[in-house]
Structure formats: structure tokens, C-alpha cells
Design a protein around this motif. Structure first.
Motif, PDB file in Angstrom:
ATOM      1  N   GLN A 206       8.001 -20.944  55.713  1.00  0.00           N
ATOM      2  CA  GLN A 206       8.087 -20.494  54.279  1.00  0.00           C
ATOM      3  C   GLN A 206       6.705 -20.091  54.156  1.00  0.00           C
ATOM      4  OE1 GLN A 206       9.359 -23.604  52.128  1.00  0.00           O
ATOM      5  NE2 GLN A 206      11.353 -23.612  52.479  1.00  0.00           N
ATOM      6  N   LYS A 207       6.562 -19.320  53.007  1.00  0.00           N
ATOM      7  CA  LYS A 207       4.995 -18.644  52.695  1.00  0.00           C
ATOM      8  C   LYS A 207       4.299 -19.765  51.843  1.00  0.00           C
ATOM      9  CE  LYS A 207       3.504 -14.292  51.190  1.00  0.00           C
ATOM     10  NZ  LYS A 207       3.880 -12.931  50.532  1.00  0.00           N
ATOM     11  N   ALA A 208       2.990 -19.998  52.364  1.00  0.00           N
ATOM     12  CA  ALA A 208       2.368 -21.147  51.524  1.00  0.00           C
ATOM     13  C   ALA A 208       2.108 -20.490  50.173  1.00  0.00           C
ATOM     14  CB  ALA A 208       0.931 -20.926  52.341  1.00  0.00           C
ATOM     15  N   ARG A 209       2.074 -21.321  49.173  1.00  0.00           N
ATOM     16  CA  ARG A 209       2.230 -21.455  47.774  1.00  0.00           C
ATOM     17  C   ARG A 209       1.116 -22.451  47.172  1.00  0.00           C
ATOM     18  NH1 ARG A 209       8.707 -20.968  47.107  1.00  0.00           N
ATOM     19  NH2 ARG A 209       8.895 -18.954  47.797  1.00  0.00           N
ATOM     20  N   GLY A 210       0.717 -21.948  45.983  1.00  0.00           N
ATOM     21  CA  GLY A 210      -0.232 -22.952  45.446  1.00  0.00           C
ATOM     22  C   GLY A 210      -1.265 -23.305  45.842  1.00  0.00           C
TER      23      GLY A 210
ATOM     24  N   GLU B 167      -2.141 -24.684  48.704  1.00  0.00           N
ATOM     25  CA  GLU B 167      -2.332 -24.322  50.025  1.00  0.00           C
ATOM     26  C   GLU B 167      -2.713 -22.912  50.390  1.00  0.00           C
ATOM     27  OE1 GLU B 167       0.500 -24.678  54.201  1.00  0.00           O
ATOM     28  OE2 GLU B 167       1.343 -25.330  52.515  1.00  0.00           O
ATOM     29  N   ALA B 168      -2.165 -21.910  49.650  1.00  0.00           N
ATOM     30  CA  ALA B 168      -2.372 -20.754  49.692  1.00  0.00           C
ATOM     31  C   ALA B 168      -4.011 -20.415  49.420  1.00  0.00           C
ATOM     32  CB  ALA B 168      -1.386 -19.802  48.818  1.00  0.00           C
TER      33      ALA B 168
ATOM     34  N   LYS C 149      -6.914 -18.688  52.009  1.00  0.00           N
ATOM     35  CA  LYS C 149      -7.329 -17.767  51.548  1.00  0.00           C
ATOM     36  C   LYS C 149      -9.139 -18.008  51.659  1.00  0.00           C
ATOM     37  CE  LYS C 149      -3.855 -15.538  48.900  1.00  0.00           C
ATOM     38  NZ  LYS C 149      -3.422 -15.076  47.551  1.00  0.00           N
TER      39      LYS C 149
END
Length: 76
Positions: free
Chosen positions: A45-49, A51-52, A56
Motif C-alpha cells: 500500500q502507498k504510505a499515507r499521513g 508516514e508519507a 518525504k
């Protein structure tokens, strides 16, 4: 100027260590060591919140650290 850049690199390196240490681990249990992580192969799954933001921030800090290291070695 040299002292300022070296001091900034020192602070940046400590910040990078903290940001990397705050990132969550990718393994969920010890069973992944025996299964080879096959459960994560199709469940990526794509990192969200938060964690993203950490990912970055890590990328930007490491790029800045690399640029500063090159600038210090090139110009000083």
C-alpha cells in the motif's frame, strides 16, 4: 562560512538519524522472516499521513546533506 556549514551538517545529520528512527518498521511479525514476506508482495500500500511526511522529510534531508557535503568538499 565553513564553520557554519559544518555545524549545519552536524545538526542535519542528527535530524536525519531521528527521522529515520521514527519511521515504522515494515515487518509486522516474526512469521515474515520464515515466510519471506510473501504476504507483503501483493498487499503493498502507498504510505499515507504521518508516514508519507516522514519519507518525504527523509528524502529532502538526505539530499540536502549530500549537496552540503559536495559543496564543502568542492569550495573549501
Amino acid at each position: 562560512m565553513y564553520d557554519f556549514l559544518v555545524g549545519f551538517m552536524l545538526v542535519l545529520s542528527i535530524f536525519i538519524i531521528i527521522v529515520v528512527a521514527m519511521q515504522p518498521t515494515k515487518t509486522q511479525s516474526a512469521s515474515n522472516a520464515f515466510l519471506g514476506g510473501a504476504s507483503q508482495l501483493f498487499g503493498k500500500q502507498k504510505a499515507r499521513g504521518f508516514e508519507a511526511v516522514l519519507i518525504k522529510t527523509t528524502i529532502v534531508c538526505i539530499a540536502l546533506f549530500f549537496i552540503l557535503a559536495l559543496a564543502i568538499t568542492r569550495f573549501f
